[in-house]
Design an enzyme around this catalytic site. Structure first.
Site, PDB file in Angstrom:
ATOM      1  N   LYS A 194      -8.764   5.312  22.316  1.00 44.28           N
ATOM      2  CA  LYS A 194      -8.992   6.827  23.096  1.00 44.28           C
ATOM      3  C   LYS A 194      -6.900   6.278  23.271  1.00 44.28           C
ATOM      4  O   LYS A 194      -6.482   5.624  24.070  1.00 44.28           O
ATOM      5  CB  LYS A 194      -9.317   6.576  24.424  1.00 44.28           C
ATOM      6  N   GLY A 226     -14.474  10.733  35.897  1.00 44.02           N
ATOM      7  CA  GLY A 226     -15.833  10.977  34.941  1.00 44.02           C
ATOM      8  C   GLY A 226     -15.340  11.117  32.975  1.00 44.02           C
ATOM      9  O   GLY A 226     -16.525  11.100  32.367  1.00 44.02           O
ATOM     10  N   THR A 228     -13.295  10.029  30.735  1.00 46.24           N
ATOM     11  CA  THR A 228     -13.467   9.066  29.953  1.00 46.24           C
ATOM     12  C   THR A 228     -14.507   8.568  29.968  1.00 46.24           C
ATOM     13  O   THR A 228     -15.575   8.340  28.397  1.00 46.24           O
ATOM     14  CB  THR A 228     -12.335   7.876  30.647  1.00 46.24           C
TER      15      THR A 228
END
Length: 315
Positions: A194, A226, A228
């Site tokens: 990511k 939260g 991610t």
């Protein structure tokens, strides 16, 4: 052998009481509050001279208040002639500020906190899953960094997982995920790649590994907003994951975390009790808490008896 005494600030009272219960003792008598102007007020109401003292206090939000409670308690106990003072910090705040980004004029706050604790008279630190293990080197006193993974792993083994695969939410968590995968019957591992355009915002790019038709176990040291985690779960489900479970030691749950988890495709989020949960988070049906009180109690017992901590994690 000096008498072992446990004291606690206001950060994690329930965890502190559980630890005391595990050690068949009671928490020390200390009044930890505030003066009318908001300054921290501490008074130790029992004899601690020569004692082996353990102060249980996470430096979670409100981080600065909890940190000041800890250092003022240390000073009060030091001035009361405590023999040895161990700061038991289940969640070590400021740990993510552990290095100076190239060309950025920013502090290394984890080092500042380490110096602060050492300067007021902490003899030893016991903490859980430091965000970066090298933070131990910031201290001039011994640091025992114990791991929540045995508690998390024990719970994973009760899930009756179908063809499981352990997933690291980023490249930095590969070592942790690999260790869990090895202990989880040497299962396969996947990695989520990511990019993070700014703090607390991440964009899942692609998944390294085949997750189709499998139960995915996401593992991390902490969950903050939260965001991610939820994006990772969406990416896994889009690529055919059967179920997604998320395991993390530290439930920071800041900002929009409750709403993120409420609307997430994650089947279950399992965290430890290093940080108290808000009532809103507690009300979520897909969030469950495990206690580290037994592990921390055993670590405290070993430190007090001058026994090995590393032996707790030998397999």
């Amino acid at each position: 052998m000096p008498d072992m005494k446990l004291f606690a600030g206001n950060a994690t009272p329930e965890l502190a009481q559980r630890i005391a219960n595990r050690l068949y003792t009671s928490l020390g008598d200390a009044a930890v509050g505030r003066f009318s102007d908001g300054e921290v007020s501490v008074q130790i109401n029992e004899n601690v001279r020569g004692g082996d003292i353990f102060i249980i206090q996470s430096t979670c939000a409100p981080t600065n208040d909890n940190l000041m409670e800890l250092v003022v308690m240390v000073d009060a106990l030091r001035r009361a002639s405590a023999g040895r003072i161990t700061a038991v910090i289940p969640y070590f705040g400021y740990a993510r500020q552990d290095r100076r980004v190239r060309s950025a004029r920013v502090p290394i706050t984890a080092k500042v906190v380490a110096d602060f604790l050492s300067s007021v008279g902490v003899d030893r630190v016991l903490t859980v899953d430091l965000h970066a293990e090298q933070i131990q080197g910031f201290f001039d006193v011994p640091v025992d960094n114990v791991f929540g993974s045995p508690i998390l792993l024990e719970d994973m083994l009760q899930l009756n997982l179908d063809n499981p695969i352990v997933v690291s939410p980023d490249i930095g968590g590969v070592v942790r995920a690999r260790a869990i995968a090895k202990l989880l019957n040497d299962t396969d591992m996947a990695i989520i790649d990511k990019r993070r355009p700014r703090a607390n915002v991440s964009q899942v790019m692609h998944i390294i590994g085949d997750v189709a038709g499998r139960d995915c176990v996401l593992v991390d040291d902490m969950i903050d907003t939260g965001g991610t985690l939820c994006k990772a779960a969406e990416a896994l489900k889009e690529r055919g994951a059967k179920r997604v479970f998320a395991y993390a030691t530290h439930p920071i749950f800041s900002g929009n975390a409750a709403n993120n988890l409420r609307n997430s495709v994650i089947d279950e989020v399992v965290v430890c009790d290093t940080i108290p949960l808000s009532d809103e988070i507690k009300s979520l049906p897909n969030v469950r808490t495990l206690t580290l009180s037994g592990m921390l109690a055993e670590a405290i017992r070993r430190i007090s008896n001058e026994e090995s901590i590393s032996a707790m994690f030998e397999h």
